[in-house]
Structure formats: structure tokens, C-alpha cells
Design an enzyme around this catalytic site. Structure first.
Site, mmCIF file in Angstrom:
data_model
loop_
_atom_site.group_PDB
_atom_site.id
_atom_site.type_symbol
_atom_site.label_atom_id
_atom_site.label_comp_id
_atom_site.label_asym_id
_atom_site.label_seq_id
_atom_site.Cartn_x
_atom_site.Cartn_y
_atom_site.Cartn_z
ATOM 1 N N PHE B 251 0.825 -1.215 0.000
ATOM 2 C CA PHE B 251 0.000 0.000 0.000
ATOM 3 C C PHE B 251 0.862 1.270 0.000
ATOM 4 O O PHE B 251 0.395 2.329 -0.412
ATOM 5 C CB PHE B 251 -0.901 0.053 1.234
ATOM 6 C CG PHE B 251 -1.880 -1.101 1.370
ATOM 7 C CD1 PHE B 251 -2.181 -1.930 0.294
ATOM 8 C CD2 PHE B 251 -2.512 -1.350 2.584
ATOM 9 C CE1 PHE B 251 -3.077 -2.981 0.419
ATOM 10 C CE2 PHE B 251 -3.409 -2.387 2.721
ATOM 11 C CZ PHE B 251 -3.699 -3.210 1.643
ATOM 12 N N GLY B 252 2.059 1.173 0.528
ATOM 13 C CA GLY B 252 2.903 2.351 0.610
ATOM 14 C C GLY B 252 4.209 2.040 1.303
ATOM 15 O O GLY B 252 4.493 0.883 1.639
ATOM 16 N N ILE B 254 6.491 2.966 4.565
ATOM 17 C CA ILE B 254 6.438 3.558 5.906
ATOM 18 C C ILE B 254 7.633 4.491 6.065
ATOM 19 O O ILE B 254 8.776 4.073 5.900
ATOM 20 C CB ILE B 254 6.450 2.447 6.978
ATOM 21 C CG1 ILE B 254 5.186 1.591 6.842
ATOM 22 C CG2 ILE B 254 6.574 3.041 8.370
ATOM 23 C CD1 ILE B 254 5.254 0.273 7.598
ATOM 24 N N TYR B 448 5.402 -23.171 16.280
ATOM 25 C CA TYR B 448 6.608 -22.867 15.521
ATOM 26 C C TYR B 448 7.357 -24.168 15.299
ATOM 27 O O TYR B 448 7.862 -24.772 16.241
ATOM 28 C CB TYR B 448 7.455 -21.865 16.317
ATOM 29 C CG TYR B 448 8.582 -21.232 15.542
ATOM 30 C CD1 TYR B 448 8.428 -19.983 14.952
ATOM 31 C CD2 TYR B 448 9.816 -21.869 15.414
ATOM 32 C CE1 TYR B 448 9.470 -19.382 14.252
ATOM 33 C CE2 TYR B 448 10.853 -21.283 14.705
ATOM 34 C CZ TYR B 448 10.676 -20.034 14.119
ATOM 35 O OH TYR B 448 11.702 -19.441 13.428
#
Lengths: 531, 531
Positions: B251-252, B254, B448
């Protein structure tokens, strides 16, 4: 019977002791009551429904009156005056998810506006039908209130969205669990409403806000259902629960809610402590929060709220004794009352209390034991009834709230109080204003301010007084790094102030989401986004 | 110097003791090492850059090689073979927000794909350039690594997004604070990367996941910056931080991160306890989590992991003595090692320890004091170096992880382990598989799993072995109510499994958001969404 024109059960009445009335009269003048409209006069105003018939639909006048307004002060004045404005054209009471879907499909086919309705306790105009060309269907989830599943191993409970506080807790308690979510509206507000409006309960310090309790569920939208599976945590991209949380009926209708529950605690106690001054009290609770002392609730009243609470409490003889004791210990004029709770097992509660006591005593705190704490717990959901009591005595009371980072708590609180206290100066009216902090975090705190003023000569002018006060304080919040709501949501009343915090891009994201879920703008338009 | 073809610093070498090698040989056969390519041979393959010149851009071959791959096993094999596939056409190292914006504008004008790059530690294919017609710019945030602001009252620190673990902690420690976020990749991974991929640290039980630590900041998008102001909490509509968290560069970019920090703790200890069996151990940690005992970390190894750890630990004489002691106390074959920590003030830590001891002893737990806990703390970031060690010894090691509700932890764990253990049976190869639970919640736990297998005769066939194992386990997770990632993110490798948990509507929401921020699909296409 629930009041049709105010808060809660008709049978529940909160008394205003004589010295409480005198205290208020001294502060802002003698009360002046306005006349209430009768239910009959309101029923007579309800117009014919514009909705076609549907088997799940009720269009009788009283049902429509009882679902027309929330509990904001504007709603209150409208109800007391009998000036409702717009009524929903009908109210549906679905009992299954399939019926919700059926109603949404029907609404789409009939081009009807849909307002999801939980407990009707919104104080921000979430559920008010707006005037417009399209008929309005209010979709009450009240009958979908059952515990549908309980996974004891994972501590997950699935509820219908319409379960209110007592329904949630009583069904969980039967199995030894609690949700632990206790907003002040708890008696009436619902799980679905809490999720939709990002509610926070009085014991969020232990149990978390609804954001932490909401594990998953389903949002019914015009674009199809959004299913949110439960995971204890996930790194699988953006968390879509956080899109449903705070969606306020604008994106869809919540049809099932899965929440994280806790075993009923072994031990719970509430204590009251008086701090000698506001600055020391503020410092103390900040340190408590930042040291992560495992408390379950914390509420710090500022000096005016402390004084007001003691005045409204009744029992002047006992209060005088208490004040004498406190003064001897160094907490006199300007003292601030702190109530806090510990909830959990006894080992932990003892350790929490020890840490809290040590820290608070270091800030001059005077402990008074559990008596006032018990009083707080016993009356914890009674405050909303005070509006009725004060109204009868000729006063109007409202509250507003925000949250901000610690560095800004005191300046913002001062500005909010000042904006309200001086808000009616030009009319020669005084406003009695006081504040508490009741949700504390490492980063900052909520600020919850109560204001009391006198009605004007008529309803219209009284509403205008409120509008000016509310706007002034909201503007102060938006302009000074407060969020427009910490626990009540945006609704229609706060929508004008939302862009200040979401920014241009953030508002565009919300708009995009609304269009994605509801291209035709049929779901509660006007909440969140000023459209 | 950081390794160009593996994990961490060249100077850091983890030893494999003789009995560790013997243990593995006994389990899955003697190791078989594959030959590594040289850096020179890889540099020779780097094609000419397709990017036009830009003052912030580096197009030299070694820089491009060093930013071409992450740390997934597919990346590892590609690096060791010297078969990188696609290189970024250039790497930019902006030093300011303005330079990020300038680079994004330039990328839009030149129609360039942009991949945001933090520490390059992705194990899910987050930062790998893909083949395609458009040139690829890798945007490294490495130079934006400074503490820009510290609000001590609100405990908020503002960092450049490229600060890695040691840079974050050393700059905070100078003021007496810690972020408390310690993923295993901590030495190399960055704050921006943690936010973008929803990272979780080893002490999340105390400090929270990055979701709880991330208070606000800025996302630079092609549609303009999304500013996220800081509030301790808010009910003002959907929380847009939760859209940035897990956005994985799709989205972008940071450009600034504000995080909630904590005062350095007065006291911290780690303890090791052995539980007599897996079912009792599982029950014990579930109760610890659900009773909210304030621990700071908790890691429970299953019986095979416990056995493997003791075998790989070296010091066989000491281990034999320990095992004799444990057997005498009732923890022999099938025993499970639990490491847990307490962090905080001494009053609280004593109370936490008391609660934990009482509860664990009720489940047959045998305490061994703090020695093994100290060992864990000293080596807590060394596990990723084990891949190098095992590689040299002729073994391939990988891990994968998920999280699920408690009712599903044991069944899912069994299925994951079985899918890996039996995954190469048709090739006559055994796979050594073991698991721990290291992030526990009231609702459930992370799982895990580590798996070790032998390389095939060549790189291609080895990669195919891994693909089959990874796919089998991922399918099991997606089909059985696990999240495809609890702490590593989605990237390209997990994207095919994401729809199983997000659903059709959820995927459509993510797609809508991607289109909103990046209409031309220039930001890291292929992560999160299979486009």
C-alpha cells in the site's frame, strides 16, 4: 418497562439529595424544568409507513417511536419535547442470520435505508433516521441475544449480536465465565453495538477494550458476508476485524460475535484513595499505568468532580467526618478521589495492591479502604439515570469524552473544561463542569467531562445551548490532538470532527471501504462519513 | 561484514558439537553438502540496470546482489547456488521523508516497480523483485535509522523506519527505555519491517506484538501520505493503523514510526522447567496464559525439540547429569522443556514467579533454576545462524509457523509435523521435525515448527524438496483453521494460502485497498495478493 423518552427502566429512580440540589443551585442557579410531552401526543405524530409489507416488519407507531432516537442530549431534548422529527418507517426483529440476509436483500430490492439497532444507547446519533426520499428500516438485533457456542478450552464465546450486557454476563456466568466488558451503558447496550462503536468498559485495564475482546464473527454486507475467523493473533496481512470495529452500521450488519472470555475471578476489590492535588494525582496514575501494575480499573476524579460527587452523595454527616479525616492526613481543598480495583487471584491481587499502595503513598495518597469502592461498584451503572433526576430538578446534564497522550492530558482537559465553563457566558449562564480519567494506558488517558447547565425558556433555545457547548468542546478536542471519541464512537454528531484526526487520505480510505461494501449508500448513511 | 549469501555477520559462527551431528545422522542420515557459488560468479551475472539515472540511486552489481533476496529457504538455496534469477535494477537509500516522496514521484513518472526494503530478513518472499517488463527500484530505508523524538511523559518514541533492533534498543537505552520487541531476526530486521509484516517478539507476553507497540506514523503512498496520529486508544471509526500493519509494502512505504516504549525493567529473569509430558505441559501453559500470570516470555518445546536441543547443546556430561536429576523427579522420556521469563519490578516478579511455580508444580513441573534460562537469553538471536552451521554439515533447516485457538493447537501441531515428517517418504528421505509454542494468548498459541532434511543431489531437486514440504504444511495450516502466519507475514510465498482465512469478501477488501493506494500496481505487486 423501559422509558420511551429517557434512560433505562421506569422503576429505577436516582434521588437527588437536598444538599445536592443546593450545591448545584449555588454553582449555576436554581433549576428550571421544562414540560415533558406525553407518549400519546408523540404517537399521534407518527406518519404512515412508506415501507411495503414484510412478515418480519413491525410498523406500529409505538415501536417506531421507541426506535427513533438514541441517548444523546439532542435525542433527549427531542424526546422530552415530543419533537422527534423523523421516525423509522418500520422496525424488523430478525431472529436468525438468514433473516438478516433476507431483510438486506429485500432492502436492496426495495431501495430502503437500513439502520442496524442494538440497544439504542448511542450518544452520538448513530441510529437516528434522517429525512430523505427513501423509506427507513430499523433492523433491531434484540432477539438475537443468545450464547450460541462456548469453547471453554479456547475461552471463546459466540453470541448473537443483540445480547445486551446482562444477557451476555448471565449466560456466561452460568458456565463460570465473564466477558468483563462493563461500559456505563451496560444494562442496555449490546455486544454488536459495542463492536460497531469500539466501546470500552470500566474494567478495560484488565479485560481490554472491545477491540481486544472481539475475536471474530460475521458482518453481513450488501456485497456479501465478511467472515472473520478466530486466531489468537496473526501476521497474515491487515486485520479486517479492525475494519468491522468502529464500522457503525455503515459497512454492514454484525450478525454474530465471537468474544474472548475469562474465568470469573477468585477475588475482586475496589479501593478509594484521596490524593492531595491534581498534579500529584495525575503523576501517580501515569506511573501506575506505565509501571504496568495489574489493576482492573482506575478512575481519577479531578477536584471539582470529587467535590461534586461528595455533595451529591447524600449523608452529609458521614461526608463531613471523611473530609475531616482526609484533611488531617493532608488531603483537603483540591483533593482528588481515585478509585481503583484489583481483580484476579489472591496472590496477584495482594501484589498489585502492595505496588499500588506504595506508589500512591509516595504521592501523598490517603487510603480510605473499600467502603467507597464498594459504593462505586454498587452504583457503577446508575450514572445515566442521573440525567432524569437532574432534568426533574430543572438541570440538563451531558458528558463528552476523548483520549490523548499523557503530555497533552492536562492541557487538553483544561481547554475542554474552559470551553464548556465559559460557553454560555454571553447568555449570562454558568455551566458546572467536572472531569475524570477512567481509562489509562502507558501512552495516555481518556478524559471524561460532565457538564451541567440550565435549560433555556424553551426546548429550541435549550438545544441551541447544548449545540454551542458540544461544538465548542468538540472543536477544542479536534484542534488539540484529542480523538473525537475514546469510547462513544463517531455517529452523525462527531462526523464533522473526524477528518481532523483521520486526515484527507484516511477519510478517503473510509469512503472507499463504504463504497466497497455499500455502493448505493443504503447502510446508515451519514454516520462516520459526512456524505 | 554481513554475509551476502546467508544470515548475519560473517564473524558469527555457531558450532555444531560432535554429538549434535551424530544425533542428526541417526535421525535422517549423514549430511551431504552442496557446493556454494562465489560472489564473483554472481556479480558476473548481474545485467545492466534498466533504470534511468537518479542521484539517490545505486546500480552497482554488489549492491543489487545484496538486495535481491530475503532469507526464506528458497532465497537461501538461490544464494548458495548463485542462481538469483531477478535482481533489482537499482537500490536507493533515501535519508529523509522528502527523498522517499521524491523517489515515489520519480517511480510513478518512470513507471517503475518499487520494493520497500528494511533489513532484508523476510522469510516469505517479501522483497524479491519479480521478472517483468518494468524496471525494479529497491528502496532501502537503512539510512533512516535514528531516534527522532522521545516523549518521555507519553512514552512515545519516533524513529526512522530503517532502524534495526540494535539501533532501536541502543538509542532508547541511552534514555532508560526499551521497546521490548525482540523477534529472532532482531539483529537485522527493522522497525518499519516489523510494522509492515506484523512482527511479534520473544517477549510479546509483556510488551505486546508490534500491533500494540505501533502508535502511529506515516505511510507514503502514490495517493499521498497517510498520517496516523497517536492516541492511547480511540473509538473514532476503523483503526487505520491496522491497515498499515501487515501492508507489506503493497500500500505504501512507511516513512516514520512512533512506538510505545517502556522504562527498562528493574529485574528480569528466565527460568527453565521440565514438564513430564506434552499433554501436561500444554495444559500448564494454557492455564498460565488464561490466568494472566504476568510473565514476559514463555517457550514450550515439545518432546522432540527438547531432545534435539539437549543433543545440540554440547556438554554431554552436564546434560547427562541434568537428565538423571530430571528423571529422578519424574521428567524422563517425553519430557518437555519450558522456558519462561519475568520482567518488571521485584514485588511483581516475585508474585509472578510464585504463581507460575505453584501452577507448574501442580502439573509435575521440575524447576532447574535460571542456568538454562540464562543460556536461552544469551543465545536468543543465534538460532538463525544455525542454518549456516547445518548447511556446512550437509543439512537443510527451515521453520514455519502459525497460530490457532487452544482447542486446535494439539491437532494442528500433529498434522503439521506429520505432513513434514512424511513429506519425503517417496524419495526415501526422512525429515527431522520438532516444534515449540512461544507466543501464548488466552485464546490460543503460536506453533513454531522446525524441520531438517538432507539436500538432494543438486540445487534444483533440493528446492523441489523444500517446495513440497512447505506446500504440504501450508496446506495443512490453511485447511485446518491455522493462520498462514503468526509472525512472519504473507509475502509472495504465503499469498496462495491467504484466501483460506480472509475469505472472498476479505480478499476483495484487500484488493480494494491496494487499488486505492496504488492504482497502477507499482508497489511490491504480488505480495499479500496474488495479482
Amino acid at each position: 418497562m423501559r422509558r420511551w423518552n429517557g434512560w433505562g427502566e421506569e422503576a429505577t429512580v436516582m434521588e437527588l439529595p437536598a444538599q445536592g440540589a443546593a450545591f448545584l443551585a449555588g454553582r449555576i442557579g436554581a433549576g428550571r424544568a421544562l414540560a415533558d410531552a406525553s407518549l400519546d401526543s408523540v404517537l399521534a405524530q407518527v406518519p404512515a409507513s412508506r415501507l411495503p409489507a414484510h412478515p418480519l416488519l413491525s410498523t406500529d407507531a409505538e415501536t417506531r417511536v421507541r426506535h427513533a432516537r438514541g441517548q444523546s442530549l439532542a435525542d433527549w431534548l427531542a424526546m422530552r419535547e415530543g419533537n422527534f422529527g423523523v421516525f423509522p418507517d418500520g422496525v424488523a426483529f430478525p431472529e436468525t442470520v438468514a433473516q438478516i440476509r433476507e431483510l438486506l436483500a429485500w432492502a436492496a430490492a426495495q431501495d430502503v435505508i437500513v439502520i442496524a439497532y442494538g440497544g439504542g444507547t448511542s450518544v452520538a446519533g448513530h441510529i437516528n433516521p434522517q429525512a430523505g426520499g427513501k423509506p427507513v428500516l430499523t433492523l433491531s438485533l434484540a432477539r438475537m441475544n443468545r450464547l450460541l457456542d462456548l469453547d471453554e478450552q479456547s475461552r471463546l464465546a459466540t453470541f448473537g449480536p443483540g445480547a445486551n450486557g446482562p444477557q451476555v454476563e448471565s449466560q456466561l456466568r452460568a458456565h463460570g465465565y465473564t466477558l468483563g466488558h462493563f461500559p456505563q451503558s451496560w444494562e442496555l447496550s449490546t455486544l454488536g453495538g459495542w463492536v460497531a462503536s469500539r466501546s470500552s468498559g470500566q474494567q478495560s485495564l484488565r479485560y481490554g477494550r472491545i477491540e481486544q475482546l472481539f475475536a471474530g464473527g460475521t458482518l453481513e454486507t450488501f456485497a456479501g458476508p465478511l467472515e472473520l475467523p478466530t486466531f489468537p493473533a496473526s501476521a497474515a496481512g491487515p486485520d479486517l476485524r479492525e475494519v468491522v470495529l468502529g464500522s457503525e452500521g455503515r459497512f454492514g450488519v454484525i450478525s454474530a460475535v465471537k468474544v474472548r472470555v475469562s474465568q470469573l475471578a477468585e477475588d475482586e476489590r475496589f479501593y478509594a484513595v484521596f490524593l492531595p492535588s491534581w498534579p500529584r494525582a495525575l503523576e501517580a496514575i501515569r506511573e501506575l499505568a506505565q509501571a504496568r501494575v495489574p489493576l482492573s480499573m482506575l478512575r481519577l476524579s479531578n477536584a471539582i468532580e470529587t467535590e461534586t460527587q461528595l455533595a451529591l452523595a447524600g449523608h452529609p454527616g458521614q461526608i463531613a467526618l471523611l473530609e475531616k479525616y482526609l484533611a488531617l492526613r493532608g488531603a483537603s481543598a483540591g483533593k482528588c478521589m481515585l478509585t481503583f480495583g484489583v481483580t484476579g487471584n489472591r496472590v496477584q491481587n495482594a501484589a498489585s495492591l502492595k505496588q499500588a499502595k506504595r506508589l500512591l503513598k509516595g504521592h501523598g495518597g490517603v487510603f480510605t479502604g473499600t467502603l467507597l469502592g464498594k459504593k462505586w461498584a454498587a452504583g457503577r451503572f446508575r450514572f445515566p439515570y442521573l440525567r432524569e433526576t437532574l432534568w426533574q430538578a430543572g438541570y440538563v446534564v451531558d458528558t463528552l469524552e476523548t483520549a490523548t497522550d499523557w503530555c497533552n492530558v492536562d492541557p487538553l482537559l483544561d481547554r475542554i473544561e474552559a470551553s464548556l465553563r465559559d460557553g454560555l457566558v454571553d447568555e449570562g449562564e454558568r455551566v458546572h463542569v467536572f472531569t475524570h480519567l477512567s481509562h489509562v494506558y502507558g501512552e495516555g488517558s481518556s478524559i471524561y467531562t460532565t457538564y451541567v447547565f440550565r435549560p433555556a425558556a424553551g426546548y429550541g433555545a435549550t438545544l441551541e445551548r447544548w449545540r454551542r457547548l458540544k461544538h465548542a468542546a468538540s472543536r477544542v478536542i479536534a484542534d488539540n490532538r484529542g480523538t473525537i471519541s475514546h469510547q462513544h464512537g463517531v455517529g452523525r454528531d462527531h462526523a464533522p470532527y473526524l477528518p481532523a484526526e483521520k486526515g484527507e487520505r484516511g477519510m478517503a480510505v473510509l469512503q472507499t471501504l463504504a463504497e466497497h461494501f455499500d455502493t448505493e449508500r443504503r447502510l446508515n448513511p451519514g454516520v462516520l462519513l459526512q456524505e
